[in-house]
Design a protein around this motif. Sequence first.
Motif, PDB file in Angstrom:
ATOM      1  N   LYS A 109       0.843  -1.202   0.000  1.00 18.45           N
ATOM      2  CA  LYS A 109       0.000   0.000   0.000  1.00 18.45           C
ATOM      3  C   LYS A 109       0.885   1.262   0.000  1.00 18.45           C
ATOM      4  O   LYS A 109       0.700   2.167  -0.809  1.00 18.45           O
ATOM      5  CB  LYS A 109      -0.863  -0.045   1.265  1.00 18.45           C
ATOM      6  N   HIS A 110       1.873   1.290   0.903  1.00 17.83           N
ATOM      7  CA  HIS A 110       2.746   2.470   1.009  1.00 17.83           C
ATOM      8  C   HIS A 110       3.597   2.661  -0.243  1.00 17.83           C
ATOM      9  O   HIS A 110       3.829   3.790  -0.666  1.00 17.83           O
ATOM     10  CB  HIS A 110       3.647   2.369   2.245  1.00 17.83           C
ATOM     11  N   GLU A 120       1.257   4.272  -2.733  1.00 17.04           N
ATOM     12  CA  GLU A 120       0.866   5.630  -2.313  1.00 17.04           C
ATOM     13  C   GLU A 120       2.041   6.609  -2.379  1.00 17.04           C
ATOM     14  O   GLU A 120       1.908   7.711  -2.907  1.00 17.04           O
ATOM     15  CB  GLU A 120       0.326   5.601  -0.883  1.00 17.04           C
ATOM     16  N   ASP A 121       3.190   6.191  -1.850  1.00 18.68           N
ATOM     17  CA  ASP A 121       4.345   7.095  -1.795  1.00 18.68           C
ATOM     18  C   ASP A 121       4.827   7.501  -3.186  1.00 18.68           C
ATOM     19  O   ASP A 121       5.529   8.503  -3.342  1.00 18.68           O
ATOM     20  CB  ASP A 121       5.519   6.431  -1.037  1.00 18.68           C
ATOM     21  N   ASN A 133       2.652   7.789  -5.787  1.00 20.37           N
ATOM     22  CA  ASN A 133       1.451   8.262  -6.506  1.00 20.37           C
ATOM     23  C   ASN A 133       1.020   7.329  -7.630  1.00 20.37           C
ATOM     24  O   ASN A 133       0.671   7.781  -8.718  1.00 20.37           O
ATOM     25  CB  ASN A 133       1.676   9.673  -7.075  1.00 20.37           C
TER      26      ASN A 133
END
Length: 312
Positions: free
Chosen positions: A220-221, A224-225, A227
């Motif tokens: 997930k990170h 997300e990190d 984009n």
Amino acid sequence: MTKFTKIISSGSYLPKKVLTNKELESRVDTSDEWITERTGIKERRVADDSETSVDLAYNAAIDAIKKSGINKNDIGAIFLATCTPERKFPSTAVLLQNKLDIKDAFSFDINAACTGFVYALDIAKKYIESGQIKYALVVGTEKITSLLDWTDRNTCVLFGDGSGAMILAASEKPGIISSTIGSDGSYKDLLTVNTDLEYIEMKGSDVFKTAVNTLGKLAKHTLEDNNVGNDELDWLVPHQANERIILAIAKKINLPREKIIITVNKHGNTSAASIPLAFDEANSKGIFKQGDMIMLEAFGAGFTWGSILFRY
Ligand code: COA
């Protein structure tokens, strides 16, 4: 200074001998049904007595070098992930360098158990982007069945032997977008080979839960990190330990089954070799297209973990 690192080819090698779940039924109190249901594994490969982790690595490396089109003497470094070295020293990487007859390079081993290949990619990327080398050979190789107690049904059904490799090159365009590695030694006793016992000991359900939680968050990170929406991710190539772990992580990031490379059914858990083996199996079938967004992620003894996000 070079800005980016690209994966330009992959290669792999599996020993010939196939060990099926059915054959394991005659060794321990288990069943094909139990193993398939709990792990997704149907069969695994086992290296014979004469084959070492260097021999497996050599075949995978030759395959990756051939497909890359580069001259082997352009390779500036060999980063080799294993927890089943042929010797205590010299390193498996140096033995491989010798077998490949590469003179002008440096080589070393990385031991991060099942996360070793991701650690090796992270290191290779840093050496390439510092400008020190232009091409790296990154290998994961394991004769992990040499660490099995064949009377312990909790562990002997899970693992297999093999090797996978990649050639990485300096590039003007990405390439590897992000690379994350981590570890926490307080979990040292949940999955271990003690020097006095020399067999894998594992608290399976604790490993299972921590793997799902850690890898779920990491995936997930990583997206997300950077984009990257999960709909923009073309492929997940996870460490192949257990199909249920893989599917639980995919659920956490809403990734459909069709976007996940799964080879654990045929390979079992090949530790540091699992990701490059899975990657090369799919790559050889032409599944990955230029420009695809791909995420690799792994979890292993330590605990250790890591992810790589890249454009192919
Ligand atoms: N065949 C039949 N029964 C088995 C068995 C086998 N090969 N191995 C274990 N069992 C039994 C256990 O003895 C236990 O019996 P009990 O309830 O009578 O004590 C029962 O099955 C359930 O064991 P449990 O460990 O709770 O099962 P599980 O659903 O957690 O599945 C694993 C076991 C090992 C498949 C699972 O925990 C796992 O995959 N863990 C992570 C392993 C891993 O990924 N390791 C590497 C990380 S890099």
